[in-house]
Motif scaffolding. Structure first.
Motif, short mmCIF file in Angstrom:
data_model
loop_
_atom_site.label_atom_id
_atom_site.label_comp_id
_atom_site.label_asym_id
_atom_site.label_seq_id
_atom_site.Cartn_x
_atom_site.Cartn_y
_atom_site.Cartn_z
N ASP A 147 0.86 -1.18 0.00
CA ASP A 147 0.00 0.00 0.00
C ASP A 147 0.90 1.24 0.00
O ASP A 147 1.61 1.48 0.98
CB ASP A 147 -0.91 -0.02 1.23
N ILE A 148 0.87 1.97 -1.11
CA ILE A 148 1.63 3.22 -1.19
C ILE A 148 0.77 4.31 -0.56
O ILE A 148 -0.39 4.49 -0.92
CB ILE A 148 1.99 3.56 -2.66
N TRP A 149 1.35 5.03 0.37
CA TRP A 149 0.60 6.03 1.10
C TRP A 149 0.20 7.20 0.21
O TRP A 149 0.95 7.59 -0.70
CB TRP A 149 1.41 6.53 2.29
N PRO A 150 -0.97 7.79 0.46
CA PRO A 150 -1.45 8.91 -0.37
C PRO A 150 -0.45 10.08 -0.42
O PRO A 150 -0.39 10.78 -1.42
CB PRO A 150 -2.75 9.34 0.32
N SER A 151 0.33 10.25 0.65
CA SER A 151 1.32 11.34 0.67
C SER A 151 2.45 11.08 -0.32
O SER A 151 3.19 12.01 -0.68
CB SER A 151 1.91 11.48 2.08
N GLY A 152 2.61 9.80 -0.72
CA GLY A 152 3.70 9.43 -1.61
C GLY A 152 5.05 9.37 -0.91
O GLY A 152 6.07 9.13 -1.54
N LYS A 153 5.06 9.53 0.42
CA LYS A 153 6.32 9.59 1.16
C LYS A 153 6.71 8.26 1.79
O LYS A 153 7.66 8.20 2.56
CB LYS A 153 6.23 10.67 2.25
N GLY A 154 5.97 7.21 1.47
CA GLY A 154 6.30 5.91 2.03
C GLY A 154 5.27 4.88 1.63
O GLY A 154 4.36 5.17 0.83
N TYR A 155 5.40 3.70 2.18
CA TYR A 155 4.48 2.62 1.87
C TYR A 155 4.54 1.56 2.97
O TYR A 155 5.42 1.63 3.85
CB TYR A 155 4.80 2.00 0.51
N GLU A 156 3.63 0.62 2.91
CA GLU A 156 3.70 -0.52 3.80
C GLU A 156 3.54 -1.80 2.98
O GLU A 156 2.90 -1.79 1.93
CB GLU A 156 2.64 -0.46 4.91
N ILE A 157 4.17 -2.86 3.46
CA ILE A 157 3.98 -4.18 2.90
C ILE A 157 3.40 -5.03 4.01
O ILE A 157 3.94 -5.06 5.12
CB ILE A 157 5.29 -4.80 2.38
N GLN A 158 2.29 -5.69 3.71
CA GLN A 158 1.64 -6.57 4.66
C GLN A 158 1.78 -8.02 4.20
O GLN A 158 1.66 -8.31 3.01
CB GLN A 158 0.14 -6.26 4.76
N VAL A 159 2.03 -8.91 5.16
CA VAL A 159 2.01 -10.34 4.90
C VAL A 159 0.99 -10.93 5.85
O VAL A 159 1.16 -10.87 7.08
CB VAL A 159 3.40 -10.99 5.15
N MET A 160 -0.11 -11.44 5.29
CA MET A 160 -1.21 -12.00 6.09
C MET A 160 -1.27 -13.50 5.92
O MET A 160 -1.12 -14.00 4.80
CB MET A 160 -2.53 -11.37 5.68
N MET A 161 -1.50 -14.19 7.02
CA MET A 161 -1.68 -15.62 7.00
C MET A 161 -2.98 -15.94 7.69
O MET A 161 -3.27 -15.46 8.77
CB MET A 161 -0.51 -16.33 7.71
#
Length: 162
Positions: A147-161
């Protein structure tokens, strides 16, 4: 006609059965990654039909105002853990490589405990590239999202199990 419906329903039902974690005991699942400094706090009933626990954020590297970090979450209902999730926040996206590596390592440690089998190479590659994927693994499935943040200044990667 009614018999035909029952037969179709009986044949289809196993396909509809949802996968689950190999261990659903909240006290156990919240501690899966304690040795990796991602120990979940106490299992909590949130009062809305859901429950869960989460680790503190684990900072990876330095950063101003925030370092990249990693956290572990367990979600469920009552006294049953149903899903686990790792979230890596790239607050310093140009220096995210060590955080992505720690995310991949944590997912590799989590998979045998949560799903009963090692993490497939295809999931490790998706984590490294930040590419979405859903893979059936052991008793459940693993999903990777970016998920790239709307600010464009970062992102997150999620790993779901689950």
């Amino acid at each position: 006609m009614f018999k035909h419906f029952i037969v179709c329903l009986t044949i289809s039902f196993p396909l509809l059965a949802h996968a689950e974690l190999a261990d659903t005991d909240p006290d156990s699942v919240c501690q899966f990654l304690a040795a990796s400094d991602l120990k979940g706090r106490k299992w909590t009933d949130y009062g809305d039909g859901t429950a869960g626990c989460a680790s503190d954020y684990k900072d990876i590297g330095n950063g101003v105002p925030l370092a990249n970090n990693l956290a572990y979450y367990v979600m469920g209902q009552g006294n049953e853990a149903e899903r686990v999730k790792l979230v890596m926040n790239a607050n310093q996206p140009n220096a995210a490589a060590p955080a992505i590596k720690q995310l991949s390592n944590a997912a590799s440690k989590l998979s045998p405990k949560a799903l009963g089998v090692p993490l497939p190479d295809s999931v490790r590659k998706a984590i490294a590239k930040g590419e979405p994927v859903v893979v059936n693994v052991g008793s459940g499935e693993v999903e990777v999202l970016k998920d790239i943040w709307p600010s464009g200044k970062g992102y997150e990667i999620q790993v779901m199990m689950r």
